[in-house]
Design a protein around this motif. Structure first.
Motif, PDB file in Angstrom:
ATOM      1  N   LYS A 141      -9.037  11.806  -1.296  1.00  0.00           N
ATOM      2  CA  LYS A 141      -8.672  10.942  -0.167  1.00  0.00           C
ATOM      3  C   LYS A 141      -9.762   9.904   0.075  1.00  0.00           C
ATOM      4  O   LYS A 141      -9.482   8.723   0.285  1.00  0.00           O
ATOM      5  CB  LYS A 141      -8.464  11.767   1.105  1.00  0.00           C
ATOM      6  CG  LYS A 141      -7.159  12.514   1.144  1.00  0.00           C
ATOM      7  CD  LYS A 141      -7.033  13.288   2.457  1.00  0.00           C
ATOM      8  CE  LYS A 141      -5.762  14.100   2.529  1.00  0.00           C
ATOM      9  NZ  LYS A 141      -5.678  14.877   3.782  1.00  0.00           N
ATOM     10  N   GLU A 142     -11.020  10.354   0.063  1.00  0.00           N
ATOM     11  CA  GLU A 142     -12.139   9.438   0.302  1.00  0.00           C
ATOM     12  C   GLU A 142     -12.228   8.390  -0.803  1.00  0.00           C
ATOM     13  O   GLU A 142     -12.437   7.210  -0.528  1.00  0.00           O
ATOM     14  CB  GLU A 142     -13.445  10.217   0.422  1.00  0.00           C
ATOM     15  CG  GLU A 142     -13.547  11.013   1.704  1.00  0.00           C
ATOM     16  CD  GLU A 142     -14.801  11.892   1.763  1.00  0.00           C
ATOM     17  OE1 GLU A 142     -15.689  11.749   0.895  1.00  0.00           O
ATOM     18  OE2 GLU A 142     -14.872  12.725   2.682  1.00  0.00           O
ATOM     19  N   GLU A 143     -12.048   8.819  -2.053  1.00  0.00           N
ATOM     20  CA  GLU A 143     -12.094   7.871  -3.167  1.00  0.00           C
ATOM     21  C   GLU A 143     -10.945   6.867  -3.061  1.00  0.00           C
ATOM     22  O   GLU A 143     -11.133   5.674  -3.289  1.00  0.00           O
ATOM     23  CB  GLU A 143     -12.021   8.618  -4.502  1.00  0.00           C
ATOM     24  CG  GLU A 143     -13.282   9.383  -4.837  1.00  0.00           C
ATOM     25  CD  GLU A 143     -13.138  10.277  -6.068  1.00  0.00           C
ATOM     26  OE1 GLU A 143     -12.034  10.323  -6.671  1.00  0.00           O
ATOM     27  OE2 GLU A 143     -14.124  10.940  -6.432  1.00  0.00           O
ATOM     28  N   GLY A 144      -9.763   7.358  -2.717  1.00  0.00           N
ATOM     29  CA  GLY A 144      -8.613   6.466  -2.545  1.00  0.00           C
ATOM     30  C   GLY A 144      -8.826   5.484  -1.406  1.00  0.00           C
ATOM     31  O   GLY A 144      -8.495   4.304  -1.513  1.00  0.00           O
ATOM     32  N   LEU A 145      -9.400   5.965  -0.315  1.00  0.00           N
ATOM     33  CA  LEU A 145      -9.679   5.102   0.830  1.00  0.00           C
ATOM     34  C   LEU A 145     -10.682   4.019   0.458  1.00  0.00           C
ATOM     35  O   LEU A 145     -10.480   2.849   0.770  1.00  0.00           O
ATOM     36  CB  LEU A 145     -10.206   5.936   2.005  1.00  0.00           C
ATOM     37  CG  LEU A 145     -10.590   5.176   3.257  1.00  0.00           C
ATOM     38  CD1 LEU A 145      -9.382   4.444   3.835  1.00  0.00           C
ATOM     39  CD2 LEU A 145     -11.174   6.123   4.287  1.00  0.00           C
ATOM     40  N   GLN A 146     -11.742   4.411  -0.253  1.00  0.00           N
ATOM     41  CA  GLN A 146     -12.755   3.435  -0.659  1.00  0.00           C
ATOM     42  C   GLN A 146     -12.156   2.385  -1.595  1.00  0.00           C
ATOM     43  O   GLN A 146     -12.420   1.194  -1.459  1.00  0.00           O
ATOM     44  CB  GLN A 146     -13.945   4.147  -1.333  1.00  0.00           C
ATOM     45  CG  GLN A 146     -14.790   4.951  -0.381  1.00  0.00           C
ATOM     46  CD  GLN A 146     -15.386   4.107   0.721  1.00  0.00           C
ATOM     47  OE1 GLN A 146     -15.811   2.969   0.506  1.00  0.00           O
ATOM     48  NE2 GLN A 146     -15.428   4.648   1.925  1.00  0.00           N
ATOM     49  N   GLU A 147     -11.341   2.843  -2.535  1.00  0.00           N
ATOM     50  CA  GLU A 147     -10.703   1.909  -3.468  1.00  0.00           C
ATOM     51  C   GLU A 147      -9.755   0.973  -2.724  1.00  0.00           C
ATOM     52  O   GLU A 147      -9.725  -0.229  -2.968  1.00  0.00           O
ATOM     53  CB  GLU A 147      -9.937   2.692  -4.535  1.00  0.00           C
ATOM     54  CG  GLU A 147      -9.367   1.811  -5.627  1.00  0.00           C
ATOM     55  CD  GLU A 147      -8.687   2.626  -6.714  1.00  0.00           C
ATOM     56  OE1 GLU A 147      -7.708   2.103  -7.289  1.00  0.00           O
ATOM     57  OE2 GLU A 147      -9.117   3.761  -6.989  1.00  0.00           O
ATOM     58  N   GLY A 148      -8.988   1.523  -1.800  1.00  0.00           N
ATOM     59  CA  GLY A 148      -8.080   0.695  -1.004  1.00  0.00           C
ATOM     60  C   GLY A 148      -8.822  -0.325  -0.157  1.00  0.00           C
ATOM     61  O   GLY A 148      -8.413  -1.484  -0.056  1.00  0.00           O
ATOM     62  N   LEU A 149      -9.931   0.086   0.440  1.00  0.00           N
ATOM     63  CA  LEU A 149     -10.724  -0.836   1.248  1.00  0.00           C
ATOM     64  C   LEU A 149     -11.289  -1.961   0.397  1.00  0.00           C
ATOM     65  O   LEU A 149     -11.267  -3.128   0.788  1.00  0.00           O
ATOM     66  CB  LEU A 149     -11.863  -0.088   1.947  1.00  0.00           C
ATOM     67  CG  LEU A 149     -11.477   0.773   3.140  1.00  0.00           C
ATOM     68  CD1 LEU A 149     -12.681   1.598   3.610  1.00  0.00           C
ATOM     69  CD2 LEU A 149     -10.968  -0.090   4.278  1.00  0.00           C
ATOM     70  N   GLN A 150     -11.778  -1.612  -0.785  1.00  0.00           N
ATOM     71  CA  GLN A 150     -12.348  -2.621  -1.663  1.00  0.00           C
ATOM     72  C   GLN A 150     -11.286  -3.620  -2.111  1.00  0.00           C
ATOM     73  O   GLN A 150     -11.502  -4.829  -2.080  1.00  0.00           O
ATOM     74  CB  GLN A 150     -12.993  -1.971  -2.885  1.00  0.00           C
ATOM     75  CG  GLN A 150     -13.728  -2.954  -3.773  1.00  0.00           C
ATOM     76  CD  GLN A 150     -14.484  -2.251  -4.896  1.00  0.00           C
ATOM     77  OE1 GLN A 150     -14.459  -1.034  -5.014  1.00  0.00           O
ATOM     78  NE2 GLN A 150     -15.151  -3.025  -5.709  1.00  0.00           N
ATOM     79  N   GLN A 151     -10.118  -3.121  -2.494  1.00  0.00           N
ATOM     80  CA  GLN A 151      -9.034  -4.020  -2.897  1.00  0.00           C
ATOM     81  C   GLN A 151      -8.587  -4.889  -1.728  1.00  0.00           C
ATOM     82  O   GLN A 151      -8.317  -6.076  -1.892  1.00  0.00           O
ATOM     83  CB  GLN A 151      -7.853  -3.221  -3.443  1.00  0.00           C
ATOM     84  CG  GLN A 151      -8.098  -2.619  -4.807  1.00  0.00           C
ATOM     85  CD  GLN A 151      -6.929  -1.766  -5.286  1.00  0.00           C
ATOM     86  OE1 GLN A 151      -5.954  -1.568  -4.568  1.00  0.00           O
ATOM     87  NE2 GLN A 151      -7.028  -1.263  -6.504  1.00  0.00           N
ATOM     88  N   GLY A 152      -8.507  -4.302  -0.546  1.00  0.00           N
ATOM     89  CA  GLY A 152      -8.111  -5.056   0.648  1.00  0.00           C
ATOM     90  C   GLY A 152      -9.098  -6.159   0.977  1.00  0.00           C
ATOM     91  O   GLY A 152      -8.707  -7.275   1.320  1.00  0.00           O
TER      92      GLY A 152
END
Length: 115
Positions: free
Chosen positions: A28-39
């Protein structure tokens, strides 16, 4: 992964549940970080594109206003302050209308008449 020594079967169940929970949290944390970076990247690109577009539009409008001012000065001489104010507050549509009206107008009042 290293498997710790287990004395009872119930310990294995607890250990597996804790491990799966840890993995889930990590994913979840890795997905959140990746999503934030893409956003952030998408937001930055959209912001830059919008800024460039607004800058071009503003530059075009300022250029049209400056050209119309020069044409008015050439045709009618020194312009009163109210003309400078109107040109500074004009929309692109108004500038276009005034530029066309300038061709047939006998005076400043005819250029800036209400449509």
């Amino acid at each position: 992964q290293e498997v710790p020594e287990v004395n009872e079967l119930q310990e294995i169940d607890t250990m597996l549940a804790e491990t799966v929970e840890g993995w889930t949290q990590q994913w979840k944390e890795e997905g959140l970080q990746e999503g934030l970076q893409q956003g952030r990247q998408q937001g930055l690109q959209q912001g830059l594109q919008q800024g460039r577009q607004e800058g071009r539009q503003q530059g075009r409008q300022e250029g049209e206003s400056a050209l119309l001012q020069k044409q008015l000065e050439r045709r009618f001489g020194t312009l009163p302050n109210w003309v400078h104010e109107r040109l500074g507050q004009a929309t692109p549509e108004q500038l276009e209308t005034w530029g066309l009206d300038l061709l047939d107008a006998a005076g400043l009042d005819e250029v800036f008449k209400a449509h």
